[in-house]
Design a protein around this motif. Sequence first.
Motif, short mmCIF file in Angstrom:
data_model
loop_
_atom_site.label_atom_id
_atom_site.label_comp_id
_atom_site.label_asym_id
_atom_site.label_seq_id
_atom_site.Cartn_x
_atom_site.Cartn_y
_atom_site.Cartn_z
N TRP A 189 17.82 -1.65 -54.09
CA TRP A 189 17.75 -1.07 -52.73
C TRP A 189 17.06 0.29 -52.74
CZ3 TRP A 189 20.17 3.58 -51.50
CH2 TRP A 189 20.22 3.93 -50.15
N THR A 190 17.18 1.03 -53.84
CA THR A 190 16.67 2.40 -53.90
C THR A 190 15.16 2.51 -53.68
OG1 THR A 190 18.49 3.10 -55.33
CG2 THR A 190 16.52 4.48 -55.31
N PRO A 191 14.30 1.68 -54.32
CA PRO A 191 12.85 1.84 -54.11
C PRO A 191 12.41 1.68 -52.65
CG PRO A 191 13.26 0.63 -56.12
CD PRO A 191 14.58 0.75 -55.43
N PRO A 192 12.78 0.58 -51.95
CA PRO A 192 12.33 0.51 -50.56
C PRO A 192 12.89 1.63 -49.69
CG PRO A 192 13.89 -1.26 -51.05
CD PRO A 192 13.51 -0.63 -52.35
N HIS A 193 14.11 2.03 -49.96
CA HIS A 193 14.73 3.14 -49.23
C HIS A 193 13.95 4.43 -49.45
CE1 HIS A 193 17.84 5.93 -47.84
NE2 HIS A 193 17.76 6.54 -49.02
N THR A 194 13.65 4.75 -50.69
CA THR A 194 12.98 6.01 -51.03
C THR A 194 11.50 5.98 -50.68
OG1 THR A 194 14.53 6.25 -52.87
CG2 THR A 194 12.62 7.70 -52.86
N TRP A 195 10.84 4.86 -50.92
CA TRP A 195 9.41 4.78 -50.62
C TRP A 195 9.14 4.86 -49.12
CZ3 TRP A 195 8.65 0.17 -54.47
CH2 TRP A 195 8.51 0.69 -55.77
N ALA A 196 10.06 4.36 -48.30
CA ALA A 196 9.88 4.46 -46.85
C ALA A 196 9.87 5.94 -46.44
CB ALA A 196 11.00 3.72 -46.13
N LEU A 197 10.75 6.73 -47.04
CA LEU A 197 10.77 8.16 -46.76
C LEU A 197 9.51 8.83 -47.32
CD1 LEU A 197 12.31 10.72 -45.77
CD2 LEU A 197 13.30 10.86 -48.08
N ALA A 198 9.12 8.42 -48.52
CA ALA A 198 7.95 9.02 -49.16
C ALA A 198 6.66 8.70 -48.40
CB ALA A 198 7.84 8.53 -50.60
N MET A 199 6.61 7.57 -47.71
CA MET A 199 5.44 7.26 -46.89
C MET A 199 5.27 8.30 -45.79
SD MET A 199 5.56 3.10 -46.44
CE MET A 199 4.14 3.09 -45.31
N ILE A 226 7.73 -2.80 -51.08
CA ILE A 226 8.97 -2.66 -50.32
C ILE A 226 9.54 -4.02 -49.97
CG2 ILE A 226 9.88 -1.99 -48.05
CD1 ILE A 226 8.24 0.57 -48.26
N VAL A 227 8.68 -4.94 -49.54
CA VAL A 227 9.14 -6.29 -49.19
C VAL A 227 9.73 -7.00 -50.41
CG1 VAL A 227 8.35 -8.60 -48.51
CG2 VAL A 227 7.61 -6.60 -47.22
N ILE A 228 9.06 -6.89 -51.55
CA ILE A 228 9.54 -7.54 -52.77
C ILE A 228 10.92 -7.02 -53.16
CG2 ILE A 228 9.15 -7.85 -55.25
CD1 ILE A 228 7.27 -9.47 -53.46
N TYR A 229 11.08 -5.72 -53.19
CA TYR A 229 12.36 -5.14 -53.58
C TYR A 229 13.45 -5.42 -52.55
CZ TYR A 229 10.80 -2.67 -57.76
OH TYR A 229 10.35 -2.38 -59.02
N THR A 230 13.07 -5.52 -51.29
CA THR A 230 14.06 -5.85 -50.27
C THR A 230 14.60 -7.27 -50.47
OG1 THR A 230 12.98 -4.37 -48.69
CG2 THR A 230 14.48 -6.02 -47.78
N GLY A 256 21.34 -9.02 -44.48
CA GLY A 256 20.15 -9.23 -45.30
C GLY A 256 18.98 -9.73 -44.48
N VAL A 257 19.25 -10.65 -43.57
CA VAL A 257 18.19 -11.15 -42.69
C VAL A 257 17.61 -10.01 -41.86
CG1 VAL A 257 17.72 -12.65 -40.71
CG2 VAL A 257 19.13 -13.49 -42.60
N TRP A 258 18.50 -9.16 -41.36
CA TRP A 258 18.07 -8.01 -40.56
C TRP A 258 17.22 -7.04 -41.40
CZ3 TRP A 258 20.97 -3.01 -40.73
CH2 TRP A 258 20.46 -2.07 -39.82
N PHE A 259 17.65 -6.73 -42.61
CA PHE A 259 16.93 -5.81 -43.49
C PHE A 259 15.57 -6.38 -43.85
CE2 PHE A 259 17.14 -3.37 -47.77
CZ PHE A 259 16.46 -2.30 -47.22
N LEU A 260 15.53 -7.68 -44.15
CA LEU A 260 14.26 -8.32 -44.48
C LEU A 260 13.30 -8.31 -43.29
CD1 LEU A 260 15.51 -11.38 -46.55
CD2 LEU A 260 13.95 -9.61 -47.36
N ALA A 261 13.84 -8.52 -42.10
CA ALA A 261 13.00 -8.51 -40.90
C ALA A 261 12.34 -7.14 -40.72
CB ALA A 261 13.83 -8.87 -39.67
N MET A 262 13.08 -6.07 -40.97
CA MET A 262 12.53 -4.71 -40.84
C MET A 262 11.43 -4.48 -41.87
SD MET A 262 15.67 -2.16 -39.95
CE MET A 262 16.53 -2.51 -41.50
N ALA A 263 11.67 -4.91 -43.11
CA ALA A 263 10.68 -4.70 -44.17
C ALA A 263 9.40 -5.49 -43.88
CB ALA A 263 11.27 -5.11 -45.52
N HIS A 264 9.55 -6.74 -43.46
CA HIS A 264 8.38 -7.56 -43.15
C HIS A 264 7.63 -7.02 -41.93
CE1 HIS A 264 8.37 -11.03 -45.90
NE2 HIS A 264 9.68 -10.85 -45.97
N GLN A 265 8.37 -6.48 -40.97
CA GLN A 265 7.74 -5.90 -39.79
C GLN A 265 6.87 -4.69 -40.18
OE1 GLN A 265 10.43 -4.13 -36.89
NE2 GLN A 265 9.06 -4.66 -35.22
#
Length: 309
Positions: A189-199, A226-230, A256-265
């Motif tokens: 969970w940490t990479p997509p969480h942190t990379w979103a902030l870093a973007m 981010i999608v892969i790690y999610t 999980g479905v909700w989190f994946l939807a956000m990452a794919h979006q």
Amino acid sequence: MSIRERYHNKGAPSRLRTRLLAYLALTKPRVIELLLVTTIPAMLLAERGIVNPLLIVNTLFGGMLAAAGANTLNCVADADIDKVMKRTALRPLARETVPTRHALIFGLATSIGSFFWLWWTTNLLSGVLAVATIAFYVFVYTLLLKRRTSQNVVWGGAAGCMPVMIGWSAVTGTIGWPALVMFAIIFFWTPPHTWALAMRYKDDYKAAGVPMLPAVRTERQVTFQIVIYTWVTVLATLALAPAAGWLYASVALLAGVWFLAMAHQLYAGVRRGEPVKPLKLFLQSNNYLAVVFCALAVDSALSLPLIFR
């Protein structure tokens, strides 16, 4: 009483408050929230019921000391880049509101205190895990990885996974496979969480010379990662279901479905060349982790087994 004396007496409490708040800021209180979100559910799952409240309080306090020590030492090591980055320019050492030597002593004291507190109130294993966490975060992530590789948060994020291990060991005196799965959940969970902030703050990282992934790769490459790690994160939450119960399994699936939807979006928006708001994913990822672990806590406290258990 002279005007000068009155001013001095009124100003003393204000200066003391400012100094205390500066030391509190060194500990990064928002980061410590992760400790509360993940440690208690881990302890409840280890017991499959209600844990002695005093043990929970002692474990949380020891964990907070460990996190405070690690974060303070991180601030000491990163003081130079904190001064350059807009996001961190207000930190105490960047503003020089706390002497570096005092911050170092404070970080070492809280780190050592966490070991002895956990050893005294829980067991030796929990204390050793706390020390290992601090050492890994400071020496491996902060001093070795952070300024050298774009995969810094992938491996450095292991430090943030340790509260579940400490919580589990405080109850059982061992490390069971559910603790390792909880570790994996936070690790992925940490990479997509942190990379979103870093973007959002990639220019800060470029200015500081820190090779965070969004600072050295394209947005399309970052959001794909981010999608892969999610996906792996969600799969890890489902892998914990056999150790938990139907309530946790249901919430983990829906969240999980909700989190994946956000990452794919986010990824789809970048592919279409549209303006994206990665900070939204960063904030919602916190909610996702909180929902999953709160469901685990409730499920464990109520001891609601899966049908196939």
